[in-house]
Design an enzyme around this catalytic site. Structure first.
Site: not given
Length: 448
Positions: A260, A263-264, A311, A383
């Site tokens: 997942c 943004p990298g 996905d 998180c």
């Protein structure tokens, strides 16, 4: 005067939109800054007004309650205007009360009518005369902590049960402090010392992170606008999030899956740690987010990232079994660890959301398990700071997958500053531990 009026009017519009549409504060704020072309001095005030008012919403409502006759029937924008004005009066020393009240009355006239303007003026003048109601009237310590730190009571009770009162109090108080900008230096391009020098030459106030060897902390300025950022010398990332790459312990020429990835931030960290060798396969469900990963990799000069739109729950159909040396699953979660950055999370999330998320997290872990090589590693991270999404998910996974075990040796790979917080094969970071986001990491190993 027109500029500051514009800032408060903009702040009110954003606060209203957040509440009306349950939109994310950070996205609306960024859009408003771009749309209104605000000067940098106003951006600071606008950010403070929005985040501060959101962070303290329950406290402000407690203070307003005796002075607003029927808050439930008061229009939403009027309540937000009262909160916004009171926030300035209570928490911002540099804005005189009279200026805050004057601006509020002007906005009320413009957006409503004289009656609303009179009501806003009356409420604020009464508070000036009579002072704020005392928190001492709240006898229950958990109720008082909830109102003092603007955290919903269900959350305070939950954390009290899991962490005890003192840790909960520290966490709630820490969540009210604006986060410091931190960044990770791209060691494939430049050393940390050289990067610090480059930033200082540009006029930024920066220092070494005492926690992460390749991280820096920004004391003044927004380094997203720096040349160093544009030239791919660094990535803006929270220090807790950087710990994931240490837990995974990648070595050169390995085949890694980041399930997942957008943004990298973590994908690029892993790619850097492999010194641009091997391959990091980065997945995300949304095409625009996959583009962010590719853009980041390009900016940093990393050619060992392959970003794919898909996905993650269907990864088993796309990839062969035991194909990856190491897999990172940074799972979708409630985000209760990032409230300093997204204060609206406190009011939007509900207790039932945590249970729903935990079933998605378990599914994802189950999908990843067959793809790990024997002797390979699977790192699970979130998180958030709740055992239902963290320890319970991992325990349930291990119970159902006897071919995996907790890997307590990951402690040796972790930076010294967080080693004392590691419990066996997992690590729960609370916001007060290193002044970073709340974060959870568990390291699992597939038996040979």
């Amino acid at each position: 005067m027109a500029k500051t009026k514009n800032v408060r009017q903009t702040a009110l519009e954003i606060l209203d939109a957040i509440e009306k549409n349950q939109s994310y504060s950070n996205l609306l704020l960024n859009n408003a800054i771009e749309k209104n072309q605000l000067p940098s001095k106003d951006i600071g005030l606008l950010t403070e007004l929005i985040y501060g008012t959101l962070q303290r919403k329950m406290t402000l409502d407690f203070y307003l309650k005796p002075f607003v006759k029927n808050s439930k029937k008061t229009e939403r924008w009027v309540m937000n205007l009262l909160r916004l004005t009171l926030y300035q009066m209570v928490y911002l020393d540099r804005i005189p009360d009279r200026a805050a009240i004057h601006e509020a009355v002007e906005i009320a006239k413009k957006q409503g009518h004289k009656g609303i303007a009179g009501m806003v003026n009356g409420v604020m003048r009464s508070i000036q005369r009579e002072g704020l109601p005392s928190m001492d009237t709240i006898s229950d310590p958990l109720d008082r902590l909830s109102i003092e730190t603007s955290h919903p009571i269900w959350l305070v009770k939950r954390w009290d049960k899991q962490f005890g009162f003192e840790k909960t109090k520290e966490m709630c108080e820490q969540n009210l402090i604006a986060p410091m900008q931190t960044a990770r230096v791209n060691l494939t391009r430049i050393s940390r010392d050289e990067c610090l020098e480059t930033l200082k030459e540009e006029g930024f106030e920066v220092e070494k992170s005492p926690v992460i060897p390749e991280a820096i902390r920004v004391l003044k300025g927004n380094i997203a606008s720096s040349r160093a950022f544009k030239w791919g010398m660094l990535t803006i990332q929270d220090e807790s999030s950087m710990l994931v790459a240490y837990a995974l312990g990648v070595t050169e020429n390995e085949h890694i899956l980041d399930a997942c990835a957008a943004p990298g931030g973590k994908s690029t960290h892993l790619a850097e740690k492999m010194d641009n060798t091997g391959e990091v396969v980065s997945l995300d469900l949304h095409l625009h987010k996959v583009k962010l990963i590719r853009d980041n990799a390009q900016r940093l000069g990393l050619g060992n990232i392959r970003a794919i739109t898909m996905d993650s729950r269907t990864a088993g159909e796309r990839f062969e079994k035991e194909m990856f040396d190491r897999i990172l699953l940074d799972a979708p979660c409630s985000g209760l660890g990032v409230m300093r950055r997204k204060p609206d999370i406190k009011y939007v999330k509900q207790e039932k959301d945590l249970t729903q998320l935990s079933s998605i997290q378990k599914d994802l872990l189950g999908t990843m398990a067959p793809l790990v090589k024997k002797g390979g590693y699977l790192v699970y991270s979130t998180c958030t700071v709740d055992e239902v999404e963290n320890q319970n998910v991992v325990e349930s996974f291990l119970a159902e997958h006897p071919d995996f075990e907790g890997d307590s040796s990951f402690k040796e790979r972790m930076p010294e500053a967080v080693q004392p917080l590691i419990n066996g094969f997992d690590l729960q970071i609370l916001p007060q531990h290193i002044g970073s986001d709340g974060f959870y990491i568990a390291c699992l190993r597939k038996k040979v």
